[in-house]
Design a protein around this motif. Sequence first.
Motif, PDB file in Angstrom:
ATOM      1  N   VAL A  20       0.818  -1.211   0.000  1.00  0.00           N
ATOM      2  CA  VAL A  20       0.000   0.000   0.000  1.00  0.00           C
ATOM      3  C   VAL A  20       0.857   1.268   0.000  1.00  0.00           C
ATOM      4  O   VAL A  20       0.459   2.275  -0.588  1.00  0.00           O
ATOM      5  N   GLY A  21       2.019   1.232   0.624  1.00  0.00           N
ATOM      6  CA  GLY A  21       2.911   2.387   0.623  1.00  0.00           C
ATOM      7  C   GLY A  21       3.405   2.714  -0.771  1.00  0.00           C
ATOM      8  O   GLY A  21       3.462   3.879  -1.172  1.00  0.00           O
ATOM      9  N   GLU A  22       3.770   1.677  -1.528  1.00  0.00           N
ATOM     10  CA  GLU A  22       4.218   1.882  -2.903  1.00  0.00           C
ATOM     11  C   GLU A  22       3.083   2.431  -3.763  1.00  0.00           C
ATOM     12  O   GLU A  22       3.289   3.318  -4.596  1.00  0.00           O
ATOM     13  N   VAL A  23       1.887   1.897  -3.561  1.00  0.00           N
ATOM     14  CA  VAL A  23       0.729   2.349  -4.340  1.00  0.00           C
ATOM     15  C   VAL A  23       0.418   3.804  -4.008  1.00  0.00           C
ATOM     16  O   VAL A  23       0.125   4.604  -4.901  1.00  0.00           O
ATOM     17  N   LEU A  24       0.512   4.167  -2.734  1.00  0.00           N
ATOM     18  CA  LEU A  24       0.290   5.556  -2.345  1.00  0.00           C
ATOM     19  C   LEU A  24       1.300   6.465  -3.031  1.00  0.00           C
ATOM     20  O   LEU A  24       0.945   7.531  -3.539  1.00  0.00           O
ATOM     21  N   GLY A  25       2.547   6.043  -3.094  1.00  0.00           N
ATOM     22  CA  GLY A  25       3.575   6.813  -3.786  1.00  0.00           C
ATOM     23  C   GLY A  25       3.271   6.968  -5.258  1.00  0.00           C
ATOM     24  O   GLY A  25       3.440   8.051  -5.823  1.00  0.00           O
ATOM     25  N   ARG A  26       2.823   5.899  -5.894  1.00  0.00           N
ATOM     26  CA  ARG A  26       2.456   5.974  -7.313  1.00  0.00           C
ATOM     27  C   ARG A  26       1.278   6.912  -7.534  1.00  0.00           C
ATOM     28  O   ARG A  26       1.238   7.669  -8.504  1.00  0.00           O
ATOM     29  N   ALA A  30       0.824  10.229  -9.894  1.00  0.00           N
ATOM     30  CA  ALA A  30      -0.091  10.032 -11.028  1.00  0.00           C
ATOM     31  C   ALA A  30      -1.019  11.234 -11.188  1.00  0.00           C
ATOM     32  O   ALA A  30      -1.253  11.991 -10.252  1.00  0.00           O
ATOM     33  N   GLY A  31      -1.556  11.367 -12.365  1.00  0.00           N
ATOM     34  CA  GLY A  31      -2.502  12.446 -12.642  1.00  0.00           C
ATOM     35  C   GLY A  31      -3.942  12.007 -12.443  1.00  0.00           C
ATOM     36  O   GLY A  31      -4.843  12.590 -13.011  1.00  0.00           O
ATOM     37  N   PHE A  32      -4.168  10.977 -11.641  1.00  0.00           N
ATOM     38  CA  PHE A  32      -5.506  10.461 -11.381  1.00  0.00           C
ATOM     39  C   PHE A  32      -5.542   9.917  -9.970  1.00  0.00           C
ATOM     40  O   PHE A  32      -4.541   9.932  -9.265  1.00  0.00           O
ATOM     41  N   ASN A  33      -6.699   9.398  -9.532  1.00  0.00           N
ATOM     42  CA  ASN A  33      -6.830   9.040  -8.122  1.00  0.00           C
ATOM     43  C   ASN A  33      -7.078   7.569  -7.831  1.00  0.00           C
ATOM     44  O   ASN A  33      -7.534   7.230  -6.741  1.00  0.00           O
ATOM     45  N   GLY A  34      -6.793   6.681  -8.769  1.00  0.00           N
ATOM     46  CA  GLY A  34      -6.991   5.266  -8.478  1.00  0.00           C
ATOM     47  C   GLY A  34      -6.437   4.362  -9.552  1.00  0.00           C
ATOM     48  O   GLY A  34      -6.156   4.801 -10.665  1.00  0.00           O
ATOM     49  N   THR A  48      -8.344   3.288  -4.618  1.00  0.00           N
ATOM     50  CA  THR A  48      -8.361   4.728  -4.831  1.00  0.00           C
ATOM     51  C   THR A  48      -7.731   5.438  -3.645  1.00  0.00           C
ATOM     52  O   THR A  48      -7.490   4.831  -2.599  1.00  0.00           O
ATOM     53  N   GLN A  49      -7.516   6.735  -3.802  1.00  0.00           N
ATOM     54  CA  GLN A  49      -7.005   7.529  -2.686  1.00  0.00           C
ATOM     55  C   GLN A  49      -7.919   7.380  -1.475  1.00  0.00           C
ATOM     56  O   GLN A  49      -7.458   7.284  -0.347  1.00  0.00           O
ATOM     57  N   GLY A  50      -9.213   7.346  -1.714  1.00  0.00           N
ATOM     58  CA  GLY A  50     -10.171   7.195  -0.619  1.00  0.00           C
ATOM     59  C   GLY A  50      -9.961   5.922   0.182  1.00  0.00           C
ATOM     60  O   GLY A  50     -10.159   5.909   1.400  1.00  0.00           O
ATOM     61  N   ASP A  51      -9.562   4.840  -0.494  1.00  0.00           N
ATOM     62  CA  ASP A  51      -9.312   3.580   0.209  1.00  0.00           C
ATOM     63  C   ASP A  51      -8.099   3.678   1.120  1.00  0.00           C
ATOM     64  O   ASP A  51      -7.984   2.941   2.101  1.00  0.00           O
ATOM     65  N   LEU A  52      -7.171   4.579   0.788  1.00  0.00           N
ATOM     66  CA  LEU A  52      -5.919   4.685   1.533  1.00  0.00           C
ATOM     67  C   LEU A  52      -5.917   5.792   2.581  1.00  0.00           C
ATOM     68  O   LEU A  52      -5.056   5.818   3.451  1.00  0.00           O
ATOM     69  N   ILE A 132     -18.359   7.392  -8.607  1.00  0.00           N
ATOM     70  CA  ILE A 132     -17.326   6.722  -9.396  1.00  0.00           C
ATOM     71  C   ILE A 132     -16.617   7.751 -10.269  1.00  0.00           C
ATOM     72  O   ILE A 132     -17.264   8.560 -10.925  1.00  0.00           O
ATOM     73  N   ASN A 133     -15.294   7.708 -10.267  1.00  0.00           N
ATOM     74  CA  ASN A 133     -14.511   8.615 -11.102  1.00  0.00           C
ATOM     75  C   ASN A 133     -13.955   7.928 -12.337  1.00  0.00           C
ATOM     76  O   ASN A 133     -13.641   8.582 -13.322  1.00  0.00           O
ATOM     77  N   ARG A 134     -13.776   6.602 -12.251  1.00  0.00           N
ATOM     78  CA  ARG A 134     -13.144   5.847 -13.338  1.00  0.00           C
ATOM     79  C   ARG A 134     -13.880   4.519 -13.520  1.00  0.00           C
ATOM     80  O   ARG A 134     -14.176   3.844 -12.551  1.00  0.00           O
ATOM     81  N   LEU A 135     -14.122   4.173 -14.775  1.00  0.00           N
ATOM     82  CA  LEU A 135     -14.801   2.922 -15.104  1.00  0.00           C
ATOM     83  C   LEU A 135     -13.871   2.007 -15.894  1.00  0.00           C
ATOM     84  O   LEU A 135     -13.522   2.328 -17.035  1.00  0.00           O
TER      85      LEU A 135
END
Length: 168
Positions: A20-26, A30-34, A48-52, A132-135
């Motif tokens: 999860v730390g690596e994903v948070l860094g990515r 990134a120019g998006f949130n999940g 998504t950012q919300g999950d973290l 939902i922001n991304r499908l």
Amino acid sequence: MHARDIMTRDVETVSPDDDVGEVLGRLARAGFNGFPVTEDGLVVGIVTQGDLVDLFQPSDRTLWIPIGFPPFLESLTYAIDLSWDELDLGIDLARNAGRPVSEVMTEDVVTVGPKADVDELLALLADDERDINRLPVVDEADALLGIIAREDLLRALKRERDAGKPAG
């Protein structure tokens, strides 16, 4: 116009075993949130950012302000974290080190097929309850084909509208 006409085909994904730390860094870069979470090319979740957020900014750091005179029967809760600094981030990262994305991802992913039309896409991306922001766009076997962000759909609708305008 269908999902296959709008989707971004080159999709960044993460694995259920990613830290999860690596994903948070990515996500921070990134120019998006999940990210869709894939295993063997199949969509198994989304993170998504919300999950973290609660992992890296827990609610026990919320500021409580009493209102009125003692005894304080009411209080205001501010979702502002005044204490979250580099030390807190380091502690949060250490506490969650090695924790896999599979523990925090959303498993019940809303997806669409490549033939989904604009009305279906609008209904999903404009649904206040789901937010939902991304499908992810998947085939019959849930293999990831692409992804559609709200911005992608808006740009596609604008292009279509502009193309239909008379010259003048």
